[in-house]
Design a protein around this motif. Structure first.
Motif, short mmCIF file in Angstrom:
data_model
loop_
_atom_site.label_atom_id
_atom_site.label_comp_id
_atom_site.label_asym_id
_atom_site.label_seq_id
_atom_site.Cartn_x
_atom_site.Cartn_y
_atom_site.Cartn_z
N LEU A 77 38.56 44.03 39.46
CA LEU A 77 39.45 43.70 38.37
C LEU A 77 40.55 44.75 38.31
O LEU A 77 40.32 45.92 38.61
N HIS A 78 41.72 44.33 37.92
CA HIS A 78 42.77 45.30 37.62
C HIS A 78 43.64 44.69 36.54
O HIS A 78 44.30 43.67 36.77
N LEU A 79 43.62 45.28 35.35
CA LEU A 79 44.45 44.83 34.25
C LEU A 79 45.55 45.85 33.99
O LEU A 79 45.33 47.05 34.14
N ASP A 80 46.70 45.38 33.60
CA ASP A 80 47.77 46.24 33.11
C ASP A 80 47.87 45.98 31.62
O ASP A 80 48.16 44.85 31.20
N LEU A 81 47.61 47.01 30.83
CA LEU A 81 47.65 46.89 29.38
C LEU A 81 48.88 47.62 28.86
O LEU A 81 49.20 48.71 29.33
N TYR A 82 49.56 47.02 27.89
CA TYR A 82 50.74 47.62 27.30
C TYR A 82 50.44 47.99 25.86
O TYR A 82 49.83 47.21 25.13
N GLY A 91 43.24 57.78 24.50
CA GLY A 91 42.24 58.61 23.82
C GLY A 91 41.15 57.77 23.19
O GLY A 91 39.96 58.09 23.27
N TRP A 92 41.53 56.68 22.57
CA TRP A 92 40.55 55.79 21.95
C TRP A 92 39.67 55.11 23.01
O TRP A 92 38.46 54.99 22.84
N LEU A 93 40.28 54.69 24.14
CA LEU A 93 39.50 54.05 25.20
C LEU A 93 38.46 55.01 25.78
O LEU A 93 37.37 54.58 26.18
N PHE A 94 38.76 56.30 25.80
CA PHE A 94 37.76 57.28 26.25
C PHE A 94 36.51 57.21 25.37
O PHE A 94 35.39 57.35 25.85
N THR A 95 36.69 57.02 24.07
CA THR A 95 35.53 56.96 23.17
C THR A 95 34.68 55.73 23.42
O THR A 95 33.51 55.71 23.06
N LEU A 96 35.26 54.71 24.08
CA LEU A 96 34.52 53.49 24.41
C LEU A 96 33.83 53.58 25.76
O LEU A 96 33.07 52.69 26.12
N GLY A 97 34.15 54.63 26.53
CA GLY A 97 33.52 54.79 27.85
C GLY A 97 34.47 54.73 29.02
O GLY A 97 34.03 54.80 30.16
N ALA A 98 35.77 54.61 28.77
CA ALA A 98 36.74 54.64 29.87
C ALA A 98 36.82 56.05 30.44
O ALA A 98 36.52 57.03 29.75
N ARG A 99 37.22 56.15 31.70
CA ARG A 99 37.39 57.44 32.36
C ARG A 99 38.80 57.53 32.95
O ARG A 99 39.35 56.52 33.39
N ARG A 100 39.33 58.73 32.96
CA ARG A 100 40.68 58.95 33.50
C ARG A 100 40.63 58.99 35.03
O ARG A 100 39.81 59.66 35.62
N VAL A 101 41.54 58.24 35.66
CA VAL A 101 41.71 58.28 37.10
C VAL A 101 42.94 59.12 37.42
O VAL A 101 42.92 59.95 38.31
N GLY A 102 44.02 58.89 36.68
CA GLY A 102 45.23 59.68 36.89
C GLY A 102 46.44 59.01 36.28
O GLY A 102 46.36 57.91 35.74
N GLY A 108 59.93 52.61 37.18
CA GLY A 108 60.37 52.97 35.85
C GLY A 108 59.32 52.82 34.77
O GLY A 108 59.59 53.02 33.60
N GLU A 109 58.12 52.44 35.15
CA GLU A 109 57.04 52.28 34.19
C GLU A 109 56.08 53.44 34.35
O GLU A 109 55.66 53.76 35.46
N ARG A 110 55.73 54.08 33.24
CA ARG A 110 54.83 55.22 33.28
C ARG A 110 53.59 54.94 32.44
O ARG A 110 53.68 54.25 31.43
N GLY A 111 52.50 55.50 32.89
CA GLY A 111 51.28 55.32 32.12
C GLY A 111 50.12 56.04 32.76
O GLY A 111 50.29 57.01 33.49
N TYR A 112 48.94 55.51 32.50
CA TYR A 112 47.70 56.12 32.94
C TYR A 112 46.85 55.10 33.66
O TYR A 112 46.78 53.95 33.25
N GLU A 121 39.35 49.83 37.85
CA GLU A 121 40.54 50.53 37.39
C GLU A 121 41.48 49.60 36.64
O GLU A 121 41.59 48.42 36.96
N PHE A 122 42.14 50.16 35.61
CA PHE A 122 43.15 49.44 34.87
C PHE A 122 44.20 50.44 34.43
O PHE A 122 43.97 51.65 34.47
N ARG A 123 45.37 49.92 34.05
CA ARG A 123 46.45 50.80 33.67
C ARG A 123 46.83 50.57 32.21
O ARG A 123 46.75 49.44 31.72
#
Length: 137
Positions: A77-82, A91-102, A108-112, A121-123
């Motif tokens: 799966l790969h979702l792009d969330l805006y 920060g909130w997604l981390f509390t749900l169990g998400a992990r940072r990849v980078g 021109g689009e920036r994010g995580y 992975e999702f952005r």
């Protein structure tokens, strides 16, 4: 100027994404994560699978079903969330169990880049309030 047929606000070229399917090792864990992350509700649940959707019926449904990836291959799966504020949402997604990849910075689009509890992975990008005026732009 594009020459497109007149379509509903949620369609492009007369089509739209109706459902995204995610193969999961643990459907229940993924139901908890994605329903909390997206504010989706479970509309169908059977022995092995679940379908989630936005409470107002907006956007695509999410089908979570058994089918773990083998050998640590690519994400299923790969979702792009805006978001209006990506940093707050991350920060909130981390509390749900998400992990940072980078971080990412493309076209021109920036994010995580994050991963859900099963490593998909999702952005998350800051779209700002104007980004929600055209949700599928």
């Amino acid at each position: 100027m594009r020459n497109h047929a007149r379509v509903a606000w949620f369609e492009t070229n007369g089509i739209r994404v109706g459902r995204v399917t995610v193969d999961c090792a643990n459907v229940e864990v993924m139901v908890r994560f994605w329903s909390a992350a997206l504010g989706y509700e479970v509309v169908r649940r059977d022995k092995d699978a679940a379908i989630l959707r936005h409470p107002a019926g907006a956007g695509p449904k999410l089908l979570l079903r058994p089918g773990a990836r083998r050998g640590g291959g690519p994400s299923r799966l790969h979702l792009d969330l805006y978001a209006v504020d990506a940093e707050r949402v991350v920060g909130w997604l981390f509390t749900l169990g998400a992990r940072r990849v980078g971080p990412y910075d493309e076209d021109g689009e920036r994010g995580y880049v994050l991963s859900d509890p099963e490593g998909n992975e999702f952005r998350v990008a800051t779209a700002g309030p104007a980004g929600f005026a055209r949700p599928f732009a």
